[in-house]
Write an enzyme that holds these catalytic residues in place. Structure first.
Site, mmCIF file in Angstrom:
data_model
loop_
_atom_site.group_PDB
_atom_site.id
_atom_site.type_symbol
_atom_site.label_atom_id
_atom_site.label_comp_id
_atom_site.label_asym_id
_atom_site.label_seq_id
_atom_site.Cartn_x
_atom_site.Cartn_y
_atom_site.Cartn_z
ATOM 1 N N LYS A 1 -15.475 -1.565 4.278
ATOM 2 C CA LYS A 1 -14.608 -1.501 5.567
ATOM 3 C C LYS A 1 -15.295 -2.345 6.390
ATOM 4 O O LYS A 1 -14.649 -3.133 7.260
ATOM 5 C CB LYS A 1 -14.362 -0.030 6.228
ATOM 6 N N THR B 1 -4.096 11.803 2.424
ATOM 7 C CA THR B 1 -3.434 10.994 1.533
ATOM 8 C C THR B 1 -4.166 10.976 0.303
ATOM 9 O O THR B 1 -5.346 11.646 0.214
ATOM 10 C CB THR B 1 -3.281 9.587 1.948
ATOM 11 N N GLY C 1 0.731 -1.281 0.222
ATOM 12 C CA GLY C 1 0.092 -0.056 0.003
ATOM 13 C C GLY C 1 0.834 1.318 -0.010
ATOM 14 O O GLY C 1 0.063 2.479 0.444
ATOM 15 N N ILE D 1 -4.308 -1.048 1.587
ATOM 16 C CA ILE D 1 -4.774 -0.798 0.563
ATOM 17 C C ILE D 1 -6.465 -0.876 0.351
ATOM 18 O O ILE D 1 -6.890 -1.298 1.283
ATOM 19 C CB ILE D 1 -4.342 -1.869 -0.546
ATOM 20 N N TYR E 1 -18.473 8.805 2.392
ATOM 21 C CA TYR E 1 -17.704 7.590 2.460
ATOM 22 C C TYR E 1 -18.337 6.309 1.776
ATOM 23 O O TYR E 1 -17.624 5.493 1.268
ATOM 24 C CB TYR E 1 -17.565 7.138 4.013
ATOM 25 N N ASP F 1 -0.821 -6.378 -8.267
ATOM 26 C CA ASP F 1 -2.156 -5.886 -8.231
ATOM 27 C C ASP F 1 -2.916 -6.734 -7.645
ATOM 28 O O ASP F 1 -3.304 -8.006 -7.846
ATOM 29 C CB ASP F 1 -2.804 -5.847 -9.624
HETATM 30 O O1 0WD Z 1 -7.906 9.325 6.189
HETATM 31 C C1 0WD Z 1 -7.093 8.230 5.914
HETATM 32 N N1 0WD Z 1 -6.337 8.366 4.797
HETATM 33 C C2 0WD Z 1 -7.605 6.780 6.179
HETATM 34 C C3 0WD Z 1 -7.080 5.656 5.552
HETATM 35 C C4 0WD Z 1 -8.398 6.649 7.417
HETATM 36 C C5 0WD Z 1 -8.746 5.150 7.688
HETATM 37 C C6 0WD Z 1 -8.193 4.322 6.705
HETATM 38 N N2 0WD Z 1 -7.457 4.459 5.834
HETATM 39 C C7 0WD Z 1 -7.078 3.110 4.951
HETATM 40 C C8 0WD Z 1 -7.558 3.425 3.393
HETATM 41 O O2 0WD Z 1 -8.793 2.974 3.472
HETATM 42 C C9 0WD Z 1 -6.556 2.144 2.991
HETATM 43 O O3 0WD Z 1 -7.030 0.936 3.495
HETATM 44 O O4 0WD Z 1 -5.570 2.971 5.029
HETATM 45 C C10 0WD Z 1 -5.284 2.467 3.721
HETATM 46 C C11 0WD Z 1 -4.275 3.314 3.031
HETATM 47 O O5 0WD Z 1 -4.726 4.306 2.563
HETATM 48 P P1 0WD Z 1 -3.875 5.792 2.364
HETATM 49 O O6 0WD Z 1 -2.658 5.667 2.737
HETATM 50 O O7 0WD Z 1 -4.723 6.999 3.032
HETATM 51 O O8 0WD Z 1 -4.251 5.954 1.010
HETATM 52 P P2 0WD Z 1 -2.960 5.644 -0.242
HETATM 53 O O9 0WD Z 1 -1.719 6.357 -0.139
HETATM 54 O O10 0WD Z 1 -3.836 5.986 -1.575
HETATM 55 O O11 0WD Z 1 -2.739 4.176 -0.435
HETATM 56 C C12 0WD Z 1 -3.755 3.372 -0.809
HETATM 57 C C13 0WD Z 1 -3.403 2.556 -1.935
HETATM 58 C C14 0WD Z 1 -3.459 2.886 -3.340
HETATM 59 O O12 0WD Z 1 -3.333 4.121 -3.639
HETATM 60 P P3 0WD Z 1 -4.005 4.863 -4.992
HETATM 61 O O13 0WD Z 1 -4.371 6.019 -4.351
HETATM 62 O O14 0WD Z 1 -3.294 4.619 -5.989
HETATM 63 O O15 0WD Z 1 -5.380 4.116 -5.367
HETATM 64 O O16 0WD Z 1 -3.765 1.250 -2.297
HETATM 65 C C15 0WD Z 1 -3.204 0.742 -3.195
HETATM 66 C C16 0WD Z 1 -2.608 1.826 -3.970
HETATM 67 O O17 0WD Z 1 -1.191 2.051 -4.004
HETATM 68 N N3 0WD Z 1 -4.070 -0.198 -4.182
HETATM 69 C C17 0WD Z 1 -3.494 -1.294 -4.561
HETATM 70 N N4 0WD Z 1 -2.606 -2.044 -4.352
HETATM 71 C C18 0WD Z 1 -2.513 -3.097 -5.065
HETATM 72 N N5 0WD Z 1 -3.683 -3.622 -5.694
HETATM 73 C C19 0WD Z 1 -4.698 -1.428 -5.226
HETATM 74 C C20 0WD Z 1 -4.559 -2.922 -5.874
HETATM 75 N N6 0WD Z 1 -5.702 -3.453 -6.770
HETATM 76 N N7 0WD Z 1 -5.658 -0.608 -5.502
HETATM 77 C C21 0WD Z 1 -5.344 0.237 -4.618
#
Ligand code: 0WD
Length: 259
Positions: A166, A197, A13, A95, A159, A67
Site C-alpha cells: 500500500k 470483505t 475488483g 484490487i 497487515y 487477471d
Molecule cells: O477493510 C477493507 N476491506 C479495506 C480494503 C480497507 C482499505 C482498503 N481496502 C482495499 C483492499 O486492499 C483492496 O485494494 O480495497 C480494495 C478492495 O478490497 P475489498 O473490497 O476489501 O476486498 P475483495 O472483495 O476481496 O476484493 C479484492 C479483489 C479480489 O478478491 P479475492 O478475495 O478474490 O482475492 O481483488 C481482486 C479479487 O477479485 N483481485 C484481482 N483482480 C484481478 N487480478 C487479482 C488479480 N490478479 N487479485 C485479486
C-alpha cells in the site's frame, strides 16, 4: 441529472456483493455512469461478481475476465473496452492480493521473496499498468481511483507485506498523478477504514481492529462501504476537478488521532 451522467469507465475488483468495488459501482450507476466490470478469471468468481452486481440492481452488467498480473489480460480488457466505449472517463482500481499465510502478527520477517514480489505486483504495479493503458483512452482527461489503507504509513500488526504494497501504491498514485496531469487525468487514492470483505477477513486480528476503531475514531464507529462509494463519486466527478495525487481518508477520522 447524475454527477456521472454520460461518463464511462472500468471498475476493477468486484469479487462478491461485499467488495468495496461493488459499493462503488452502486454509487456510480446511481449517478448515471456506464461501467465495464473486469473480474479475476474463474467460474466461481464470475458467478459471485454477477450476483453482487445483480444485488445492486445492475441490469445485464458487462463482465470481462482479467487477471491484473497478466499484461495480455490487461491488453485484451482495455482493447475490448476501447472497442465498445471508444473513450473512457474513469478507472477504479480496487484490487489487492497477498498470500494470507504471511498476513498474521509476527509473520512479516518470514515473508518469502516471491510472496513479497507478488503482493507488490498485483496490489501496486497493476495501477501503473492500468494508468498506462487508460491514458490514450482519456482524450478529455479523466479520473483514476485506487484503494489503500492506513497500514501503508503505520505498522499495523498482521497487515505486514500488504502495508508495504500500500505504501508503494500510494507512491504510484503520486507519480502517476504527476505524469498524467498534463493530459488532464487525475489520480487519487481512498484510504478506507476497515470494512468486512473477503480481503479484510484474511488479515489476522481484524476483529480487534474493528473494535479498536469504533472506540478510538472521532466518529466512534466503523465506516460503511457506501461511504467509500460516495467519496469515489466525488473523485470521479467534476466536484474534485482540482484534486490529484491525494490520499483521502474515509475512516471516521481514525488516522488523525494521536492517542
Ligand atoms: O477493510 C477493507 N476491506 C479495506 C480494503 C480497507 C482499505 C482498503 N481496502 C482495499 C483492499 O486492499 C483492496 O485494494 O480495497 C480494495 C478492495 O478490497 P475489498 O473490497 O476489501 O476486498 P475483495 O472483495 O476481496 O476484493 C479484492 C479483489 C479480489 O478478491 P479475492 O478475495 O478474490 O482475492 O481483488 C481482486 C479479487 O477479485 N483481485 C484481482 N483482480 C484481478 N487480478 C487479482 C488479480 N490478479 N487479485 C485479486
Amino acid at each position: 441529472m447524475g454527477l456521472l451522467e454520460g461518463r464511462k469507465g472500468l471498475v476493477f475488483g468486484i469479487a462478491n456483493d461485499r467488495s468495496i468495488a461493488c459499493h462503488i459501482a452502486k454509487s456510480f450507476l446511481e449517478q448515471g455512469a456506464v461501467c465495464a466490470f473486469p473480474y479475476l478469471p474463474g467460474e466461481k468468481n464470475e458467478k459471485r461478481a454477477l450476483k453482487g452486481l445483480e444485488e445492486i440492481g445492475a441490469t445485464s452488467p458487462w463482465l470481462l475476465p482479467c487477471d491484473a498480473s497478466k499484461d495480455a489480460d490487461l491488453d485484451a480488457t482495455f482493447d475490448a473496452v476501447r472497442e465498445r466505449f471508444d473513450t473512457i472517463d474513469f478507472v477504479v482500481h480496487s484490487i489487492a492480493f497477498a498470500d494470507r499465510t504471511y498476513l498474521k502478527p509476527g509473520k512479516f520477517a518470514e515473508t518469502p521473496r516471491e510472496v513479497f514480489a507478488q503482493a507488490l505486483d498485483i496490489s501496486a504495479y497493476s495501477l501503473v499498468a492500468m494508468g498506462r493503458r487508460a491514458k490514450p483512452m482519456m482524450p478529455r482527461g479523466g479520473s483514476i481511483i485506487t484503494m489503500t489503507y492506513y497500514g501503508s504509513d503505520k505498522a499495523v500488526p498482521g497487515y505486514n507485506v500488504m502495508g508495504v504494497a500500500k505504501a508503494a501504491l500510494e507512491a504510484c498514485t503520486r507519480y502517476l498523478a504527476l505524469e498524467l496531469g498534463e493530459s488532464g487525468i487525475r489520480v487519487n487514492a481512498i484510504s478506507a477504514g476497515p470494512i468486512k470483505t473477503l480481503s479484510s477477513m484474511a488479515v489476522g486480528g481484524i476483529d480487534e481492529i474493528f473494535e479498536w476503531v469504533s472506540r478510538k475514531a472521532p466518529l466512534h464507529r466503523n465506516i460503511d462501504a457506501d461511504e467509500v462509494g460516495k467519496t469515489a463519486v466525488y473523485l470521479a466527478s467534476d466536484l474534485s476537478s482540482g484534486v490529484t495525487g491525494e490520499t483521502l481518508f474515509v475512516d471516521a477520522g481514525y488516522n488523525i488521532v494521536g492517542l
